[in-house]
Design a protein around this motif. Structure first.
Motif, PDB file in Angstrom:
ATOM      1  N   VAL A 135       0.863  -1.181   0.000  1.00  0.00           N
ATOM      2  CA  VAL A 135       0.000   0.000   0.000  1.00  0.00           C
ATOM      3  C   VAL A 135       0.899   1.231   0.000  1.00  0.00           C
ATOM      4  O   VAL A 135       1.633   1.474   0.956  1.00  0.00           O
ATOM      5  N   GLY A 136       0.846   1.995  -1.079  1.00  0.00           N
ATOM      6  CA  GLY A 136       1.714   3.155  -1.238  1.00  0.00           C
ATOM      7  C   GLY A 136       2.701   2.922  -2.360  1.00  0.00           C
ATOM      8  O   GLY A 136       3.213   1.808  -2.533  1.00  0.00           O
ATOM      9  N   SER A 137       2.973   3.983  -3.132  1.00  0.00           N
ATOM     10  CA  SER A 137       3.868   3.832  -4.283  1.00  0.00           C
ATOM     11  C   SER A 137       4.927   4.925  -4.319  1.00  0.00           C
ATOM     12  O   SER A 137       5.428   5.267  -5.382  1.00  0.00           O
ATOM     13  N   GLY A 138       5.254   5.491  -3.140  1.00  0.00           N
ATOM     14  CA  GLY A 138       6.353   6.441  -3.072  1.00  0.00           C
ATOM     15  C   GLY A 138       7.676   5.701  -3.120  1.00  0.00           C
ATOM     16  O   GLY A 138       7.762   4.561  -3.597  1.00  0.00           O
ATOM     17  N   LEU A 139       8.721   6.331  -2.614  1.00  0.00           N
ATOM     18  CA  LEU A 139      10.036   5.694  -2.686  1.00  0.00           C
ATOM     19  C   LEU A 139      10.054   4.338  -1.992  1.00  0.00           C
ATOM     20  O   LEU A 139      10.575   3.361  -2.531  1.00  0.00           O
ATOM     21  N   ALA A 140       9.485   4.262  -0.791  1.00  0.00           N
ATOM     22  CA  ALA A 140       9.480   2.995  -0.062  1.00  0.00           C
ATOM     23  C   ALA A 140       8.600   1.970  -0.772  1.00  0.00           C
ATOM     24  O   ALA A 140       9.010   0.837  -1.015  1.00  0.00           O
ATOM     25  N   GLY A 141       7.364   2.369  -1.107  1.00  0.00           N
ATOM     26  CA  GLY A 141       6.432   1.425  -1.707  1.00  0.00           C
ATOM     27  C   GLY A 141       6.832   0.975  -3.093  1.00  0.00           C
ATOM     28  O   GLY A 141       6.775  -0.227  -3.413  1.00  0.00           O
ATOM     29  N   ALA A 142       7.240   1.909  -3.956  1.00  0.00           N
ATOM     30  CA  ALA A 142       7.617   1.549  -5.325  1.00  0.00           C
ATOM     31  C   ALA A 142       8.855   0.657  -5.336  1.00  0.00           C
ATOM     32  O   ALA A 142       8.910  -0.330  -6.082  1.00  0.00           O
TER      33      ALA A 142
END
Length: 636
Positions: A39-46
């Motif tokens: 859940v999430g697609s920022g630096l951590a998620g992507a």
């Protein structure tokens, strides 16, 4: 609740390497049998989604933006730390570890921070190989600049667009996996709850933000990479969509929330300029490399800055902290700016100070300054109508990053087995204050280099019974989500969601912002409860649930902020010390610095949900400092 950090034994420099060997593995063929939700697609998620799909896991990635590229990670400007020591100025993995623990005011877990410092050197190689256009020296080597809280230059940067460029690198890796079928991408989809079956996180309930459809998605493990909660203050540097909903609803399902009162106030933001404003704009901390912070020595001085001679200027950071000068950590710089303005020395007697580039322009020329900060200067000029090459920037501290988050162990797993939390959504690395240029470092370290190992360790040992959408636990959570949506739409009150959010933000900024005290916090808890009660009686949410409805989206997020804010104040009230960005007015040194109480509060405060309005239950994870010995922080 008993909490175990799962920190491995052995010398700190060898813990991660030994742990990687000791962890259980999932063989390549079996990886294809396991599914993971991110859940999430920022630096951590992507980076996590791309890395796990590359390993062979079946990954589903969810984001509420229309594209992963619009994650708030793009807003990071100044740079990313790494202990490469390219300038040969004395940096090392140990020094980055030391600076981070000290900068966090000794409220970080040493083992996690050392691992972060070790991995930092790999991150730069990974990103450079992806084509991230880091600034380079004349000879072609990657350039470094200095940042707050350090006396070495270890920050890699791409002008003032570092976050955007790093996210594009992670997005490329993610897009490749979407293209080959390794990742199933779900944009414009918001997570509204976690599904816990037999004590294990097995999925999420989401709402399609275009159609309004609510659905369940199941997997063998869930990863939250949903960022921070500074929008509890309404005005912050965060994008307006940033919220606490994912982590808060996981907390209500049993995940411990650690150190929620630890928020970071960033010292270099464009000051508030009107009641109509909906967010604040950050000016990168990198500007303090060449910009000098000052205020007039005379109260309520109304002269233009160019008419105030140097003898009548107070370069107060250089005066008070001669060793670090303008490069003191963010919490120190913010607190001093507030103190100057509270004493009537702010620009024009208001809440703003100068960040002056006169000397840098004289030394480097306007072209030289533009090469380093050109897009930041252009952004400032567009917003304020003032040319920072000619007149100083006006800045003031504002809510920015959040160091608190869901509690995780060394393997980045929360107190709910199978629920992993990475990046800003967890609490683990920054203690009571984050050093500048370390958010990007943590997000990429967690996503590229830690989680792909540790989630395999969990999946190799977990006994996972089959779960179907028709299972009672799945249907129960989905029904509760439907009911909350129905309840919000049925209120039909007289006030907008933004009115309640703005009132909450003012209350939290005054009582639990840059400084706090017992009386204010106790009053704030009562006021938050009252505001929450009024919200559920008088908020107006237009539209319907089965449709595009941004008013409904905001209402759900603000409802969660109204519950979370109470825990935030309880945590701040409980911690009777001043520490990093958490400044209790009752606990300070004679010269106004933060005064810790290590004998009583050298621990992580991890809170268990006990019901809305009920007193949360406290669990403590003791913090031990074997390598960076406890000491009063000094940057003088």
């Amino acid at each position: 609740m008993e909490i175990k950090s799962a920190v491995p034994d052995g010398p700190i420099a060898e813990k991660w390497e030994r742990h990687r060997f000791d962890m259980k593995l999932v063989n390549p063929a079996n990886k294809r049998k396991h599914s993971v939700i991110v859940v999430g697609s920022g630096l951590a998620g992507a980076s996590a989604a791309a890395s796990m799909a590359e390993l062979g896991y079946r990954v589903s990635c969810f984001c509420f933006q229309d594209s992963p590229r619009r994650a708030h990670s793009i807003a990071a400007q100044g740079g990313i730390n790494a202990a490469k020591n390219y300038p040969n100025d004395g940096d090392s993995v140990y020094r980055l570890f030391y600076d981070t623990v000290k900068g966090g005011d000794f409220r970080s877990r040493e083992a996690n921070v050392y691992r972060l410092a070790q991995i930092s050197v790999q991150i730069i190689d990974q990103c450079a190989a992806q084509g991230v256009p880091f600034a380079r020296e004349y000879g072609g080597l990657l350039a470094n600049r200095s940042f707050g809280g350090a006396q070495v230059s270890r920050t890699f940067y791409a002008r003032g667009q570092t976050g955007q460029q790093l996210l594009l690198g992670a997005y490329q890796a993610l897009s490749r996996q979407i293209g080959v079928g390794g990742v199933e991408m779900h944009p414009r989809t918001e997570m509204l709850d976690v599904i816990v079956v037999n004590g294990q996180a097995r999925g999420i309930v989401v709402r399609d933000l275009v159609s309004g459809k609510i659905s369940s998605h199941l997997a063998d493990a869930v990863v939250l990479a949903t960022g921070g909660y500074s929008n509890v203050y309404f005005l912050s540097t965060n994008a307006k969509g940033c919220n606490v909903t994912a982590t808060w609803r996981a907390h209500k399902r049993g995940a411990l929330f650690a150190n929620p009162c630890y928020t970071q106030i960033h010292p270099t933001c464009i000051p508030v300029h009107g009641e109509h404003q909906s967010k604040l704009t950050l000016m990168s901390e990198s500007l303090r490399n060449d910009g000098r912070v000052w205020v007039p020595k005379t109260r309520n001085d109304s002269r233009a800055p160019g008419q105030i001679p140097d003898a009548e200027r107070d370069y107060y950071l250089e005066r008070i902290y001669p060793s670090f000068g303008n490069l003191v950590p963010r919490d120190v710089a913010s607190r001093r700016a507030k103190a100057m303005c509270d004493d009537g020395l702010g620009v024009g007697g208001g809440h703003q100070v100068y960040l002056d580039f006169r000397d840098a322009v004289q030394r480097l020329g306007a072209t030289g300054v533009a090469e380093r900060y050109g897009n930041l200067f252009e952004m400032y000029q567009r917003i304020t109508g003032e040319d920072p090459y000619q007149v100083p920037m006006r800045i003031y501290p504002a809510p920015h990053y959040t160091m608190g988050g869901l509690w995780v162990d060394y393997n980045l797993m929360s107190s709910i087995p199978g629920l992993h939390v990475i990046g800003e959504a967890n609490f683990s690395d920054h203690g009571a204050n984050r050093l500048g240029a370390s958010a990007l470092m943590q997000g990429l370290a967690d996503g590229y280099f830690v989680l792909p190992y540790t989630i395999g360790n969990y999946l190799a040992q977990a006994k996972l019974a089959p779960v179907s959408p028709s299972d009672p636990e799945v249907r129960k959570v989905e029904t509760e989500v439907h009911e909350k949506v129905r309840k919000l739409l049925a209120i039909k009150g007289s006030k907008s969601v933004d009115q309640f959010h703005r009132e909450l933000g003012r209350l939290m900024w005054d009582a639990c912002g840059m400084s706090r005290n017992r009386t204010g916090l106790e009053s704030a808890i009562d006021q938050v409860r009252g505001l929450r009660e009024r919200f559920w009686k008088d908020v107006f949410v237009a539209g319907a649930g089965e449709d595009l409805n941004q008013s409904l989206e905001k209402a759900g997020r603000v409802a969660d902020f109204l519950e979370f804010a109470e825990l935030m104040c309880e945590d701040a009230l409980h911690r009777e010390e001043s520490c990093g960005g958490h400044f209790r007015e009752e606990y300070q040194t004679p010269d106004g610095e933060a005064k810790r109480d290590d004998a009583r509060f050298s621990y992580v405060a991890a809170w268990e949900f006990a019901g809305v309005g009920a007193a949360p239950k406290l669990s403590k994870e003791p913090l031990e400092f074997e390598h960076v010995h406890l000491a009063q922080r000094s940057y003088k």
